[in-house]
Design a protein around this motif. Sequence first.
Motif, PDB file in Angstrom:
ATOM      1  N   SER A  52      -6.365   1.084  -6.091  1.00 15.91           N
ATOM      2  CA  SER A  52      -4.644   1.874  -6.351  1.00 15.91           C
ATOM      3  C   SER A  52      -4.143   1.418  -4.993  1.00 15.91           C
ATOM      4  N   ARG A 112      -2.951  -0.686  -3.252  1.00 18.83           N
ATOM      5  CA  ARG A 112      -2.272  -1.929  -3.344  1.00 18.83           C
ATOM      6  C   ARG A 112      -0.914  -1.245  -3.114  1.00 18.83           C
ATOM      7  N   SER A 151       3.531  -0.369  -3.697  1.00 18.03           N
ATOM      8  CA  SER A 151       2.928  -0.314  -4.816  1.00 18.03           C
ATOM      9  C   SER A 151       4.478  -0.791  -4.623  1.00 18.03           C
ATOM     10  N   HIS A 200       7.101  -1.066  -7.379  1.00 17.95           N
ATOM     11  CA  HIS A 200       7.730  -0.242  -9.015  1.00 17.95           C
ATOM     12  C   HIS A 200       6.980   0.932  -9.240  1.00 17.95           C
ATOM     13  N   ARG A 201       8.022   1.608 -10.203  1.00 17.82           N
ATOM     14  CA  ARG A 201       7.676   2.695 -10.400  1.00 17.82           C
ATOM     15  C   ARG A 201       6.304   2.894 -11.334  1.00 17.82           C
ATOM     16  N   ASP A 202       6.105   1.985 -12.239  1.00 18.94           N
ATOM     17  CA  ASP A 202       5.396   1.543 -12.857  1.00 18.94           C
ATOM     18  C   ASP A 202       3.915   1.734 -12.444  1.00 18.94           C
ATOM     19  N   THR A 203       3.850   0.493 -11.377  1.00 23.12           N
ATOM     20  CA  THR A 203       2.406   0.318 -10.536  1.00 23.12           C
ATOM     21  C   THR A 203       2.314   1.167  -9.712  1.00 23.12           C
ATOM     22  N   ARG A 204       3.333   2.496  -9.311  1.00 20.40           N
ATOM     23  CA  ARG A 204       3.004   3.612  -8.913  1.00 20.40           C
ATOM     24  C   ARG A 204       1.909   4.048  -9.805  1.00 20.40           C
ATOM     25  N   THR A 205       2.108   4.748 -10.870  1.00 17.95           N
ATOM     26  CA  THR A 205       1.649   5.428 -11.864  1.00 17.95           C
ATOM     27  C   THR A 205       0.169   4.313 -12.408  1.00 17.95           C
ATOM     28  N   ARG A 206       0.478   3.710 -12.477  1.00 24.42           N
ATOM     29  CA  ARG A 206      -0.982   2.781 -12.889  1.00 24.42           C
ATOM     30  C   ARG A 206      -2.231   2.599 -11.113  1.00 24.42           C
ATOM     31  N   GLY A 207      -1.326   3.009  -9.898  1.00 22.45           N
ATOM     32  CA  GLY A 207      -2.175   3.143  -8.378  1.00 22.45           C
ATOM     33  C   GLY A 207      -2.952   4.486  -8.461  1.00 22.45           C
TER      34      GLY A 207
END
Length: 86
Positions: A37, A39, A41, A43-50
Motif C-alpha cells: 500500500s 507504493r 499512486s 491514479h484514483r483507483d490505485t489510491r483506493t487499492r492502497g
Amino acid sequence: MAAALGGAWGYHSCPIVQSSAWLALPYVVPLALVAASWRPSAHRDTRTRGLVLGGAGAWIALVYAHLATFVLYTVALVLWAFQGGG
C-alpha cells in the motif's frame, strides 16, 4: 507502520507471548500488504487499492494473535477431552 503497531499490540495483549517465535511468522503477510500500500499512486483507483491493502494488513496483524490463541486453546481442550479429561 499500522501493521507493525497492530501486530505488536495484538501479540503483546495475547497470552501466547511466551511461546516460540514461529507463531510470529504469519505477521509477514500483513506486513507485505501494508508495504504494497506504500507504493506511490498515480491514479484514483490505485489510491483506493492502497487504502484497502493497508487496512486489511493492519486488521490481519491485529487479529492474528487472538485467533492463534483461540485455535491453540481449542486444540488443547480437544486433546484434553480425548484423554479422558483428567
